[in-house]
Design an enzyme around this catalytic site. Sequence first.
Site, PDB file in Angstrom:
ATOM      1  CE1 TYR A  40      69.955  33.281  26.788  1.00  0.00           C
ATOM      2  CE2 TYR A  40      68.822  31.415  27.761  1.00  0.00           C
ATOM      3  CZ  TYR A  40      69.743  31.911  26.866  1.00  0.00           C
ATOM      4  OH  TYR A  40      70.425  31.065  26.045  1.00  0.00           O
TER       5      TYR A  40
ATOM      6  CE  LYS B  61      81.660  41.144  34.814  1.00  0.00           C
ATOM      7  NZ  LYS B  61      81.086  40.152  35.719  1.00  0.00           N
TER       8      LYS B  61
ATOM      9  CG  ASN C 129      88.287  29.214  35.099  1.00  0.00           C
ATOM     10  OD1 ASN C 129      88.403  29.927  36.094  1.00  0.00           O
ATOM     11  ND2 ASN C 129      88.476  29.678  33.876  1.00  0.00           N
TER      12      ASN C 129
ATOM     13  CE1 TYR D 233      85.129  42.417  34.796  1.00  0.00           C
ATOM     14  CE2 TYR D 233      84.874  44.796  34.971  1.00  0.00           C
ATOM     15  CZ  TYR D 233      84.760  43.529  35.525  1.00  0.00           C
ATOM     16  OH  TYR D 233      84.271  43.393  36.803  1.00  0.00           O
TER      17      TYR D 233
ATOM     18  CB  THR E 235      91.487  35.227  39.304  1.00  0.00           C
ATOM     19  OG1 THR E 235      90.065  35.144  39.133  1.00  0.00           O
ATOM     20  CG2 THR E 235      92.098  35.864  38.081  1.00  0.00           C
ATOM     21  N   GLY E 236      90.712  32.326  40.935  1.00  0.00           N
ATOM     22  CA  GLY E 236      90.253  31.755  42.212  1.00  0.00           C
ATOM     23  C   GLY E 236      91.349  30.918  42.852  1.00  0.00           C
TER      24      GLY E 236
ATOM     25  CB  ILE F 148      76.821  24.218  32.903  1.00  0.00           C
ATOM     26  CG1 ILE F 148      77.898  25.310  32.854  1.00  0.00           C
ATOM     27  CG2 ILE F 148      76.590  23.767  34.352  1.00  0.00           C
ATOM     28  CD1 ILE F 148      77.403  26.692  33.158  1.00  0.00           C
TER      29      ILE F 148
HETATM   30  P1  NAD Z   1      88.073  37.264  41.282  1.00  0.00           P
HETATM   31  O1  NAD Z   1      88.967  37.324  40.088  1.00  0.00           O
HETATM   32  O2  NAD Z   1      88.678  37.113  42.620  1.00  0.00           O
HETATM   33  O3  NAD Z   1      86.989  36.111  41.107  1.00  0.00           O
HETATM   34  C1  NAD Z   1      86.528  35.651  39.866  1.00  0.00           C
HETATM   35  C2  NAD Z   1      86.339  34.147  39.977  1.00  0.00           C
HETATM   36  O4  NAD Z   1      85.810  33.633  38.737  1.00  0.00           O
HETATM   37  C3  NAD Z   1      87.668  33.407  40.197  1.00  0.00           C
HETATM   38  O5  NAD Z   1      87.494  32.418  41.167  1.00  0.00           O
HETATM   39  C4  NAD Z   1      87.974  32.814  38.822  1.00  0.00           C
HETATM   40  O6  NAD Z   1      88.802  31.665  38.889  1.00  0.00           O
HETATM   41  C5  NAD Z   1      86.589  32.524  38.313  1.00  0.00           C
HETATM   42  N1  NAD Z   1      86.480  32.464  36.848  1.00  0.00           N
HETATM   43  C6  NAD Z   1      86.959  33.367  35.949  1.00  0.00           C
HETATM   44  N2  NAD Z   1      86.649  32.974  34.696  1.00  0.00           N
HETATM   45  C7  NAD Z   1      85.956  31.814  34.818  1.00  0.00           C
HETATM   46  C8  NAD Z   1      85.375  30.915  33.883  1.00  0.00           C
HETATM   47  N3  NAD Z   1      85.457  31.138  32.566  1.00  0.00           N
HETATM   48  N4  NAD Z   1      84.749  29.806  34.344  1.00  0.00           N
HETATM   49  C9  NAD Z   1      84.687  29.550  35.679  1.00  0.00           C
HETATM   50  N5  NAD Z   1      85.222  30.361  36.609  1.00  0.00           N
HETATM   51  C10 NAD Z   1      85.853  31.486  36.178  1.00  0.00           C
HETATM   52  O7  NAD Z   1      87.182  38.581  41.211  1.00  0.00           O
HETATM   53  P2  NAD Z   1      86.120  39.161  42.249  1.00  0.00           P
HETATM   54  O8  NAD Z   1      86.593  40.495  42.651  1.00  0.00           O
HETATM   55  O9  NAD Z   1      85.794  38.167  43.277  1.00  0.00           O
HETATM   56  O10 NAD Z   1      84.862  39.382  41.284  1.00  0.00           O
HETATM   57  C11 NAD Z   1      83.774  38.474  41.245  1.00  0.00           C
HETATM   58  C12 NAD Z   1      82.706  38.991  40.295  1.00  0.00           C
HETATM   59  O11 NAD Z   1      82.252  40.274  40.725  1.00  0.00           O
HETATM   60  C13 NAD Z   1      83.208  39.162  38.863  1.00  0.00           C
HETATM   61  O12 NAD Z   1      82.192  38.749  37.971  1.00  0.00           O
HETATM   62  C14 NAD Z   1      83.434  40.642  38.747  1.00  0.00           C
HETATM   63  O13 NAD Z   1      83.282  41.099  37.422  1.00  0.00           O
HETATM   64  C15 NAD Z   1      82.368  41.204  39.666  1.00  0.00           C
HETATM   65  N6  NAD Z   1      82.754  42.536  40.190  1.00  0.00           N
HETATM   66  C16 NAD Z   1      83.752  42.668  41.112  1.00  0.00           C
HETATM   67  C17 NAD Z   1      84.106  43.942  41.568  1.00  0.00           C
HETATM   68  C18 NAD Z   1      85.181  44.147  42.606  1.00  0.00           C
HETATM   69  O14 NAD Z   1      85.448  45.283  42.976  1.00  0.00           O
HETATM   70  N7  NAD Z   1      85.791  43.126  43.148  1.00  0.00           N
HETATM   71  C19 NAD Z   1      83.456  45.072  41.052  1.00  0.00           C
HETATM   72  C20 NAD Z   1      82.473  44.894  40.080  1.00  0.00           C
HETATM   73  C21 NAD Z   1      82.116  43.618  39.664  1.00  0.00           C
END
Ligand code: NAD
Length: 314
Positions: free
Chosen positions: A159, A149, A32, A145, A35-36, A61
């Site tokens: 599931y 999670k 969406n 968060y 943050t992407g 979806i």
């Molecule tokens: P990020 O914010 O860069 O990426 C998250 C992505 O999800 C983004 O592209 C954002 O636009 C998209 N997004 C958010 N909400 C959405 C929604 N409702 N529908 C569709 N897309 C959505 O963060 P990241 O660091 O790349 O993290 C990716 C995943 O890994 C996350 O689930 C995060 O919780 C998990 N994670 C990351 C870390 C870390 O250190 N980076 C640690 C633990 C867990």
Amino acid sequence: MKILVTGGAGFIGSHLCRYLLGKGHEVVCLDNFFTGKSKNILDLKKNAKFKVIPHDITNPINIQEHFDRIYNLACPASPVHYQFDPIKTVKANTLGVINILEFAKLNGARILQASTSEVYGDPLEHPQKETYKGNVNTLGPRACYDEGKRVAETLFMDYHRKYKVPIRIVRIFNTYGPSMDKNDGRVVSNFIMQALKNEPITMYGEGKQTRSFCYVSDLIEGLYRLMESDCIGPINLGNPREFTIIELAKKVVKITGSKSKIEYKELPQDDPTQRKPDITLAKKFLRWEPKIQLNEGLKKTIDYFKWLIKNEDA
Ligand code: NAD
Ligand code: UDP
């Protein structure tokens, strides 16, 4: 295989899409763009096996395509971003997770949930094993968060038990590397940007709290190994070398040759005091352990941010 990556335009997601394409798979990125960033996946758009579907997982979806694998990464990950709209963060991890699990059920696809070390909260067990049940403040600003999670893990298990959906759950510890958003407020991107601009390094609290930092390419390898293993999880993926935040700041200042000085700020509420993964299970079942240590990973990440500053208005 045909693989769906939700959150595929984010930091970890874009690296994962690139890796999967490199393995010859067909990849669909669903995002969406909260943050992407389009620029994270710009190079991938030239690949005929790559496609982007703009969509929010909190809505059902209805993609009329079959997938063999689904990586569910859609959720903002930095405290600044996930606290921006905390209710939306809870929705992504409840409604959104139900939507993606329903889609996986319909497809008969194997689905991996990107869970987090935050399910351990401010841990009283150290290092954290997968059996540790955690210490999360349900009422605090991180709960949207952390608890989100946790319930996402519950939904995955339910599931799996009720509908036999093939699942994988990974608990990711702090990950860093190129393509991190310079404004997402996480410690590695903040310190590097501040050091490169010779601005004060914002140290929250005394900097004695610890984190264990995993370089992104190591994490991606672990995600793929878990997905293709027989192991449901949950399984920790992270680098077990632990550093205080002060140590991290000193390393960044040294490598960049910065003139920045440390500026102490208030420690955010519920900030975990220590964090370090026990990766015995990942070593045993996935034959995985990180290869890139902090100095080397920081150098690569600093090079990326230098390039970013040069190529766009930072
Ligand atoms: P990020 O914010 O860069 O990426 C998250 C992505 O999800 C983004 O592209 C954002 O636009 C998209 N997004 C958010 N909400 C959405 C929604 N409702 N529908 C569709 N897309 C959505 O963060 P990241 O660091 O790349 O993290 C990716 C995943 O890994 C996350 O689930 C995060 O919780 C998990 N994670 C990351 C870390 C870390 O250190 N980076 C640690 C633990 C867990
Ligand atoms: N932190 C800091 N200065 C910053 C950003 C973060 O001292 O500019 C600290 C933060 O308080 C935490 C640690 O660095 O103790 C890691 O923060 P981050 O947001 O990167 O990850 P998380 O807290 O989710 O592990």
